[in-house]
Design a protein around this motif. Structure first.
Motif, PDB file in Angstrom:
ATOM      1  N   LEU A   1       0.884  -1.245  -0.048  1.00 44.12           N
ATOM      2  CA  LEU A   1      -0.062  -0.006   0.108  1.00 44.12           C
ATOM      3  C   LEU A   1       0.896   1.317   0.039  1.00 44.12           C
ATOM      4  O   LEU A   1       0.396   2.334  -0.619  1.00 44.12           O
ATOM      5  N   LEU A   2       1.898   1.150   0.674  1.00 42.29           N
ATOM      6  CA  LEU A   2       2.806   2.401   0.694  1.00 42.29           C
ATOM      7  C   LEU A   2       3.667   2.537  -0.650  1.00 42.29           C
ATOM      8  O   LEU A   2       3.639   3.682  -1.128  1.00 42.29           O
ATOM      9  N   GLY A   3       3.940   1.379  -1.259  1.00 43.71           N
ATOM     10  CA  GLY A   3       4.418   1.460  -2.436  1.00 43.71           C
ATOM     11  C   GLY A   3       3.359   2.089  -3.553  1.00 43.71           C
ATOM     12  O   GLY A   3       3.883   2.850  -4.380  1.00 43.71           O
ATOM     13  N   GLN A   4       2.268   1.875  -3.230  1.00 40.24           N
ATOM     14  CA  GLN A   4       1.117   2.498  -4.476  1.00 40.24           C
ATOM     15  C   GLN A   4       0.760   3.834  -3.813  1.00 40.24           C
ATOM     16  O   GLN A   4       0.114   4.469  -4.555  1.00 40.24           O
ATOM     17  N   GLY A   5       1.182   4.357  -2.622  1.00 46.00           N
ATOM     18  CA  GLY A   5       1.048   5.658  -2.248  1.00 46.00           C
ATOM     19  C   GLY A   5      -0.513   5.915  -1.518  1.00 46.00           C
ATOM     20  O   GLY A   5      -0.878   6.801  -1.369  1.00 46.00           O
ATOM     21  N   ASP A   6      -0.911   4.783  -1.090  1.00 47.23           N
ATOM     22  CA  ASP A   6      -2.086   4.662  -0.436  1.00 47.23           C
ATOM     23  C   ASP A   6      -1.955   4.650   1.132  1.00 47.23           C
ATOM     24  O   ASP A   6      -2.001   3.665   1.843  1.00 47.23           O
ATOM     25  N   ILE A   7      -1.454   5.774   1.486  1.00 48.32           N
ATOM     26  CA  ILE A   7      -1.372   5.792   2.928  1.00 48.32           C
ATOM     27  C   ILE A   7      -2.532   5.765   4.074  1.00 48.32           C
ATOM     28  O   ILE A   7      -2.254   5.286   5.029  1.00 48.32           O
ATOM     29  N   ALA A   8      -3.517   5.977   3.505  1.00 48.83           N
ATOM     30  CA  ALA A   8      -4.818   6.132   4.461  1.00 48.83           C
ATOM     31  C   ALA A   8      -5.032   4.752   4.757  1.00 48.83           C
ATOM     32  O   ALA A   8      -5.501   4.440   5.724  1.00 48.83           O
ATOM     33  N   ARG A   9      -4.946   3.871   3.543  1.00 52.60           N
ATOM     34  CA  ARG A   9      -5.214   2.442   4.108  1.00 52.60           C
ATOM     35  C   ARG A   9      -3.980   1.765   4.713  1.00 52.60           C
ATOM     36  O   ARG A   9      -4.142   0.802   5.272  1.00 52.60           O
ATOM     37  N   ALA A  10      -2.893   2.174   4.487  1.00 49.32           N
ATOM     38  CA  ALA A  10      -1.632   1.512   5.197  1.00 49.32           C
ATOM     39  C   ALA A  10      -1.554   1.919   6.535  1.00 49.32           C
ATOM     40  O   ALA A  10      -0.883   0.818   7.442  1.00 49.32           O
ATOM     41  N   GLU A  11      -1.859   3.143   7.002  1.00 43.37           N
ATOM     42  CA  GLU A  11      -1.663   3.391   8.558  1.00 43.37           C
ATOM     43  C   GLU A  11      -2.387   2.428   9.525  1.00 43.37           C
ATOM     44  O   GLU A  11      -1.850   2.261  10.696  1.00 43.37           O
ATOM     45  N   PRO A  12      -3.612   2.211   9.234  1.00 43.08           N
ATOM     46  CA  PRO A  12      -4.173   1.255  10.203  1.00 43.08           C
ATOM     47  C   PRO A  12      -3.655   0.065  10.614  1.00 43.08           C
ATOM     48  O   PRO A  12      -3.629  -0.465  11.522  1.00 43.08           O
ATOM     49  N   LEU A  13      -3.162  -0.250   9.331  1.00 43.08           N
ATOM     50  CA  LEU A  13      -2.499  -1.721   9.292  1.00 43.08           C
ATOM     51  C   LEU A  13      -1.195  -1.641  10.117  1.00 43.08           C
ATOM     52  O   LEU A  13      -0.871  -2.492  11.221  1.00 43.08           O
ATOM     53  N   VAL A  14      -0.335  -0.634  10.073  1.00 40.61           N
ATOM     54  CA  VAL A  14       0.884  -0.350  10.678  1.00 40.61           C
ATOM     55  C   VAL A  14       0.641  -0.150  12.108  1.00 40.61           C
ATOM     56  O   VAL A  14       1.339  -0.823  13.154  1.00 40.61           O
ATOM     57  N   ARG A  15      -0.457   0.503  12.358  1.00 39.83           N
ATOM     58  CA  ARG A  15      -0.766   0.759  13.778  1.00 39.83           C
ATOM     59  C   ARG A  15      -1.302  -0.424  14.481  1.00 39.83           C
ATOM     60  O   ARG A  15      -0.898  -0.704  15.876  1.00 39.83           O
ATOM     61  N   ALA A  16      -1.988  -1.353  13.793  1.00 44.12           N
ATOM     62  CA  ALA A  16      -2.357  -2.642  14.269  1.00 44.12           C
ATOM     63  C   ALA A  16      -1.063  -3.336  14.503  1.00 44.12           C
ATOM     64  O   ALA A  16      -0.992  -4.171  15.666  1.00 44.12           O
TER      65      ALA A  16
END
Length: 111
Positions: free
Chosen positions: A56-71
């Motif tokens: 997701l970060l590679g695609q630039g989708d930080i809005a969907r990547a952040e909840p994964l990282v925080r989990a």
């Protein structure tokens, strides 16, 4: 005095060789009561989430990547998850950097 210097030159290489062999024999061996790694084998509990967050970060989708990282950060608290936690902190730093929160990003990358 010349005789003593000649004696030292004669036995010094042998002594140095014995010391070098003795040191090399003990190198690379962990003590019996210690584990060879600092934290042992790494867990793979959050491997799928880390892969998804990286994609997701590679695609630039930080809005969907952040909840994964925080989990991942909330769940990876055991010592055998230290590598996964380190990766997640790095990903969080990338998210903060893309949001132009440079101080927060720097703290994540230093951690």
């Amino acid at each position: 005095m010349a005789v003593q210097g000649e004696r030292v030159r004669r036995w010094l290489p042998g002594v140095l060789l014995v010391i070098a062999l003795w040191l090399m024999a003990g190198c690379g061996q962990a003590p019996a009561d210690e584990a060879p790694g600092l934290f042992g084998a790494d867990s793979t509990s959050f491997r799928a989430e880390l892969d998804s967050a990286r994609a997701l970060l590679g695609q630039g989708d930080i809005a969907r990547a952040e909840p994964l990282v925080r989990a991942i950060l909330a769940g990876a608290v055991a010592p055998d998850m230290v590598r996964q936690r380190a990766l997640a902190i790095g990903y969080l730093g990338n998210i903060m950097q893309r949001r132009n929160l440079l101080d927060s990003a720097a703290n994540c990358h230093r951690a």
